[in-house]
Write a protein that holds these residues in place. Sequence first.
Motif, PDB file in Angstrom:
ATOM      1  N   SER A 230      41.420  79.996  -2.819  1.00 28.70           N
ATOM      2  CA  SER A 230      40.801  79.302  -3.949  1.00 28.70           C
ATOM      3  C   SER A 230      39.439  79.905  -4.273  1.00 28.70           C
ATOM      4  N   CYS A 231      39.121  79.967  -5.543  1.00 25.61           N
ATOM      5  CA  CYS A 231      37.830  80.495  -5.985  1.00 25.61           C
ATOM      6  C   CYS A 231      36.952  79.398  -6.593  1.00 25.61           C
ATOM      7  N   SER A 232      37.152  78.162  -6.182  1.00 22.41           N
ATOM      8  CA  SER A 232      36.390  77.061  -6.773  1.00 22.41           C
ATOM      9  C   SER A 232      35.445  76.425  -5.768  1.00 22.41           C
ATOM     10  N   LEU A 233      34.292  76.070  -6.257  1.00 20.59           N
ATOM     11  CA  LEU A 233      33.372  75.219  -5.507  1.00 20.59           C
ATOM     12  C   LEU A 233      33.935  73.807  -5.424  1.00 20.59           C
ATOM     13  N   GLU A 234      33.350  72.990  -4.541  1.00 20.56           N
ATOM     14  CA  GLU A 234      33.717  71.587  -4.491  1.00 20.56           C
ATOM     15  C   GLU A 234      33.167  70.877  -5.739  1.00 20.56           C
ATOM     16  N   PHE A 235      33.892  69.886  -6.181  1.00 19.31           N
ATOM     17  CA  PHE A 235      33.510  69.078  -7.344  1.00 19.31           C
ATOM     18  C   PHE A 235      32.095  68.532  -7.131  1.00 19.31           C
ATOM     19  N   PRO A 236      31.195  68.778  -8.074  1.00 20.26           N
ATOM     20  CA  PRO A 236      29.767  68.638  -7.794  1.00 20.26           C
ATOM     21  C   PRO A 236      29.219  67.243  -8.058  1.00 20.26           C
ATOM     22  N   VAL A 237      29.413  66.342  -7.100  1.00 18.79           N
ATOM     23  CA  VAL A 237      28.953  64.968  -7.300  1.00 18.79           C
ATOM     24  C   VAL A 237      27.556  64.711  -6.751  1.00 18.79           C
ATOM     25  N   LEU A 238      27.028  65.640  -5.976  1.00 16.06           N
ATOM     26  CA  LEU A 238      25.710  65.410  -5.395  1.00 16.06           C
ATOM     27  C   LEU A 238      24.632  66.069  -6.244  1.00 16.06           C
ATOM     28  N   PRO A 239      23.584  65.308  -6.583  1.00 15.55           N
ATOM     29  CA  PRO A 239      22.490  65.932  -7.319  1.00 15.55           C
ATOM     30  C   PRO A 239      21.842  67.008  -6.461  1.00 15.55           C
ATOM     31  N   GLY A 240      21.302  68.002  -7.104  1.00 11.08           N
ATOM     32  CA  GLY A 240      20.656  69.085  -6.358  1.00 11.08           C
ATOM     33  C   GLY A 240      19.953  69.995  -7.338  1.00 11.08           C
ATOM     34  N   PRO A 241      19.232  70.968  -6.817  1.00 12.46           N
ATOM     35  CA  PRO A 241      18.459  71.830  -7.723  1.00 12.46           C
ATOM     36  C   PRO A 241      19.344  72.601  -8.693  1.00 12.46           C
ATOM     37  N   ASP A 242      20.594  72.835  -8.307  1.00 10.76           N
ATOM     38  CA  ASP A 242      21.517  73.526  -9.211  1.00 10.76           C
ATOM     39  C   ASP A 242      22.433  72.535  -9.924  1.00 10.76           C
ATOM     40  N   ASN A 243      22.156  71.249  -9.799  1.00  9.98           N
ATOM     41  CA  ASN A 243      23.081  70.248 -10.328  1.00  9.98           C
ATOM     42  C   ASN A 243      22.333  68.998 -10.799  1.00  9.98           C
ATOM     43  N   PRO A 244      21.495  69.150 -11.834  1.00  8.48           N
ATOM     44  CA  PRO A 244      20.674  68.017 -12.272  1.00  8.48           C
ATOM     45  C   PRO A 244      21.451  66.894 -12.943  1.00  8.48           C
ATOM     46  N   THR A 245      22.657  67.163 -13.386  1.00 11.15           N
ATOM     47  CA  THR A 245      23.478  66.095 -13.963  1.00 11.15           C
ATOM     48  C   THR A 245      24.825  66.071 -13.251  1.00 11.15           C
ATOM     49  N   PRO A 246      24.848  65.516 -12.041  1.00 12.96           N
ATOM     50  CA  PRO A 246      26.067  65.559 -11.230  1.00 12.96           C
ATOM     51  C   PRO A 246      27.236  64.833 -11.878  1.00 12.96           C
ATOM     52  N   ALA A 247      28.421  65.193 -11.427  1.00  8.19           N
ATOM     53  CA  ALA A 247      29.651  64.540 -11.873  1.00  8.19           C
ATOM     54  C   ALA A 247      29.783  63.178 -11.201  1.00  8.19           C
ATOM     55  N   GLN A 248      30.707  62.381 -11.719  1.00 10.25           N
ATOM     56  CA  GLN A 248      30.994  61.072 -11.134  1.00 10.25           C
ATOM     57  C   GLN A 248      32.338  61.114 -10.403  1.00 10.25           C
ATOM     58  N   HIS A 249      32.370  60.580  -9.209  1.00  6.94           N
ATOM     59  CA  HIS A 249      33.640  60.300  -8.538  1.00  6.94           C
ATOM     60  C   HIS A 249      33.558  58.891  -7.989  1.00  6.94           C
ATOM     61  N   HIS A 250      34.307  58.002  -8.583  1.00  7.34           N
ATOM     62  CA  HIS A 250      34.262  56.598  -8.208  1.00  7.34           C
ATOM     63  C   HIS A 250      35.659  56.109  -7.859  1.00  7.34           C
TER      64      HIS A 250
END
Lengths: 312, 312, 312, 312
Positions: free
Chosen positions: A54-74
């Motif tokens: 696989s060439c994909s990162l994990e679904f980005p739910v955690l805020p971080g310096p590269d992810n200022p608008t994280p995804a939602q997983h509820h």
Amino acid sequence: MPEAVTVESLERLFESVKNWGRWGPDDERGALNYITKDLRAAAARLVRDGEAVSCSLEFPVLPGPDNPTPAQHHMVLAGDAPEGSGVPHLETALDYIGIACHGMATSHIDALCHVFVRGKMYNGFSASDVKSTGAARNSIMAARDGIVTRAVLLDLPRLRGVPWLEPGSAVERAELEAAERAQNVSVAEGDVLLVGTGRDARRKALGAWDPIGVGLAGLHPSCIPFLHERRIAVLGCDGTSDPLPGSAVEGWPIPIHQCCLVAMGVHLLDNLELGRLAAACAARERWEFLYSVAPLRIERATGSPVNPVAIF
Amino acid sequence: MPEAVTVESLERLFESVKNWGRWGPDDERGALNYITKDLRAAAARLVRDGEAVSCSLEFPVLPGPDNPTPAQHHMVLAGDAPEGSGVPHLETALDYIGIACHGMATSHIDALCHVFVRGKMYNGFSASDVKSTGAARNSIMAARDGIVTRAVLLDLPRLRGVPWLEPGSAVERAELEAAERAQNVSVAEGDVLLVGTGRDARRKALGAWDPIGVGLAGLHPSCIPFLHERRIAVLGCDGTSDPLPGSAVEGWPIPIHQCCLVAMGVHLLDNLELGRLAAACAARERWEFLYSVAPLRIERATGSPVNPVAIF
Amino acid sequence: MPEAVTVESLERLFESVKNWGRWGPDDERGALNYITKDLRAAAARLVRDGEAVSCSLEFPVLPGPDNPTPAQHHMVLAGDAPEGSGVPHLETALDYIGIACHGMATSHIDALCHVFVRGKMYNGFSASDVKSTGAARNSIMAARDGIVTRAVLLDLPRLRGVPWLEPGSAVERAELEAAERAQNVSVAEGDVLLVGTGRDARRKALGAWDPIGVGLAGLHPSCIPFLHERRIAVLGCDGTSDPLPGSAVEGWPIPIHQCCLVAMGVHLLDNLELGRLAAACAARERWEFLYSVAPLRIERATGSPVNPVAIF
Amino acid sequence: MPEAVTVESLERLFESVKNWGRWGPDDERGALNYITKDLRAAAARLVRDGEAVSCSLEFPVLPGPDNPTPAQHHMVLAGDAPEGSGVPHLETALDYIGIACHGMATSHIDALCHVFVRGKMYNGFSASDVKSTGAARNSIMAARDGIVTRAVLLDLPRLRGVPWLEPGSAVERAELEAAERAQNVSVAEGDVLLVGTGRDARRKALGAWDPIGVGLAGLHPSCIPFLHERRIAVLGCDGTSDPLPGSAVEGWPIPIHQCCLVAMGVHLLDNLELGRLAAACAARERWEFLYSVAPLRIERATGSPVNPVAIF
């Protein structure tokens, strides 16, 4: 030595690689047209040992310096379903995801409507065709049947003998060609070209960073004619293909995006995870493989999260 | 003639097809373990003409009788970016999607944590491992590297000489075997088995309908031993594999889901679009092909929307 | 001089202010029961000049150090409705919001189910009543008819003669009482007590900051008996009432939240904008007023975004 | 007998009630300007017994004939927080809501940017000011400090002696005036006018229905001059103020929305729950009261979900 990068040189470059009209005035598939059934069948014949990566990162739910608008997983329903939860007799768990996929920590594909140059997108369609209700033209539905073809990885850290390329560094055309020679592989018509810059290795070693503030490695505009001449179908990178911070040339902040998406009709894969892939290639000393990318069939969308898979 | 379907017979069936412990006490991949690299390489050798066919419905944003909780697709930025929109010099379009993927109009994969039987999921893990923060066990990350293997389509309307199976009808084991003979194909270890019931043809002819109220065609519990004996890796359907309305047997509302996900560790693909695929198979008189399914890498998730692709 | 804050003293404190059973074993309204109709009518009689002042921050869609998981605001339809957009003849604009309201940049109300102490919430209900499908007990529906009563603002920066209280500083009971005397007001039964720490002034002067890392001013546990004795209905703050970083006492990270929500049944208003209100009070030399808070009627919810309004 | 409703009569009507420029060329508050501080203070003096009554429906998460695109309410963290959930020592529950508030089962306020007439909104601003990034003009921020003033309920079922008005029926001006006389109340400058049609009673008796297909009771265009002459600030209804199905006059599908929002600058409250309020009024034989509506402070938004509260 490459030509100085100026407004004029980028405008000339843009014009020189333009595929508008090449596949008809209504075409929305762009360079995906290079992928013929024959090329796809040939790509399948590359499969030897059957390893899938696989060439994909994990679904980005955690805020971080590269992810200022994280995804939602509820969770909609977890394993605690009460009696009388409205799902009588059925024990089930459900969840919900929400994402604006063009973020810098999300592995995604850009549709050809994702970027405009002076109000135009690929094949001359107007930016005004991308309305608040979605893209009437050049949506990700151009890739609705998936992108299955040969991919080639050019591994730049390997070429340079470093663990990663520093943020902001720009790979020039000559280096792409040197990587081809070093890896004994040649980028060809209909390929997905993957460019590894070692972003994953740097993230693992130093933690995530802000690509806008700190930078990302990417491709110098001198690579654009190479991409055009080789007739690649798709360009992918562990960064965003364009180096960051973007170009300072007025009107040309991200020349790779602008020339690939708008002029050439080349879809882009951003923020891939190429560390596992690079290791798999190196172990086999083989940098070509069957590749499968399957965007969600979202009508009028500007892109899709994806999990591209390489098969060796 | 099949055994009467009772609580006792379903409990016996469940026990008889249980793969718990088969791949170790910590295994979360279940029947995906059947897909070896060799099988994957062999599947790639099935590719002849290179045609690629998507098996996904369109992303379900419109409410309808089969879609009471539609997904969201919203533009974040359309082609009307003002000067001073915060993206100076960059002309771009962005959007957002949100989805609870287990709906009946969404092509998706069920993770092994999606269903429990008396508080247990695959390999004996407890439903309480699926918390409000997500699934600590048996999440969709079991399929993180994609599912690439051979798939076989059994085309039931073709077998019966009808355009579609009526809602509520249940296909028995003997019909699966008859379809194998009629199509000259044999379901084997590590396969994705796709069962076509003609749902797409019926939808096209009569419009969408409420699967809960009106029903869906699917598989009779008598098929479960077949699925187990053949050691399939994944089961897919244009419905939900289980016929609807569900079984009236106390505690066993959806025996296919319960036995596949929980007992056997077989991932399920629900609500596929198999009309295009059936046509592609019929045109070639060939019902086996390379198949690629790439769930998004969503940690702790109960499933993922997918766009599975067949390559001929 | 206040007692040292220890596990034992906090446990004693918690027990001493417990209102469990006070309004019956099934009560979910807690200290809202203090707000009688008579008190509400008396509060209305406080209105003199008719000025209305909002106590809410702007809806927090921008990521920032105090907002790592921003809300979503997306247009569903902007002013570019095409012919044939599905809304024939109707020119309209629509949007969508999404929010997890308990963030540190969101003005919101905490329901009594928002916090537990050793697995229990207000009135002794179990944390297990708050399921993945929502709160079966102590949801925000306890405040479904709005909270309309007298409010009193205690303006701590004014008392101390500073523009703001530094992050991390804790206001003790004696200061609340000193503020009452300085402002010639007395907190009484059924009040919304608002505590201003100058957070808005500091944000305006220095920019937003990370409340977790840098800290927030709030109330020392010594204030808890004061809140209990005065029989306040609701506590509000421009921070989170608890100072941050939270208490280091094992099991008591946020004693104000724990004692108000769980022991006393006092709803909390977090992250209010109290700068405008403080100015309005100072201009009148009057720190009591009619107050209206109207949570959205979200069944099973742990809170709601709100826009509380003071009327002078 | 009212004039026939034609394109010409509606255009004349629209022009005749236009408040554009009345409060200056940059005004975005419209008829909210009628609410002076004195009127607000006078409204507070209406409070007698202190009863508070909510006028909001429950947050609409369940799909239904009146709710084809339900809202989302998902737990982010329920009462099952594991050790090591990232919230060490803190026992808490969190949730998330998402909503497109203009649906027909949602109590909400329409901002003045919600509707256009021939490309213009209130005060002559262009529809093109409402972009994919939100409304640069006439957003709900016009009501950012809340709407607190007198409200008057006109109870049409009571006037007619029926439990509810049938879907599709249109109340004419004479009936509003008859209701005033029957209730001994007079709609005046700065009021929130609430019009009850018995929708809640009908829903309770017969279940929810599709307002588009089946219809809703509302106001005939003959009421528009009444609303203008009386200088109301806000109009609210248990339906959508306009009867449904909408008017068949070309270009004027919802004349009340078009004339209130666009011409007069009158904000609208849609889908209120007025059954409880009607009962509270009848019990007191008093149809005027203090009213508080507090939209969320969402910049650039076309409206907000609200929970308006009446205080008697």
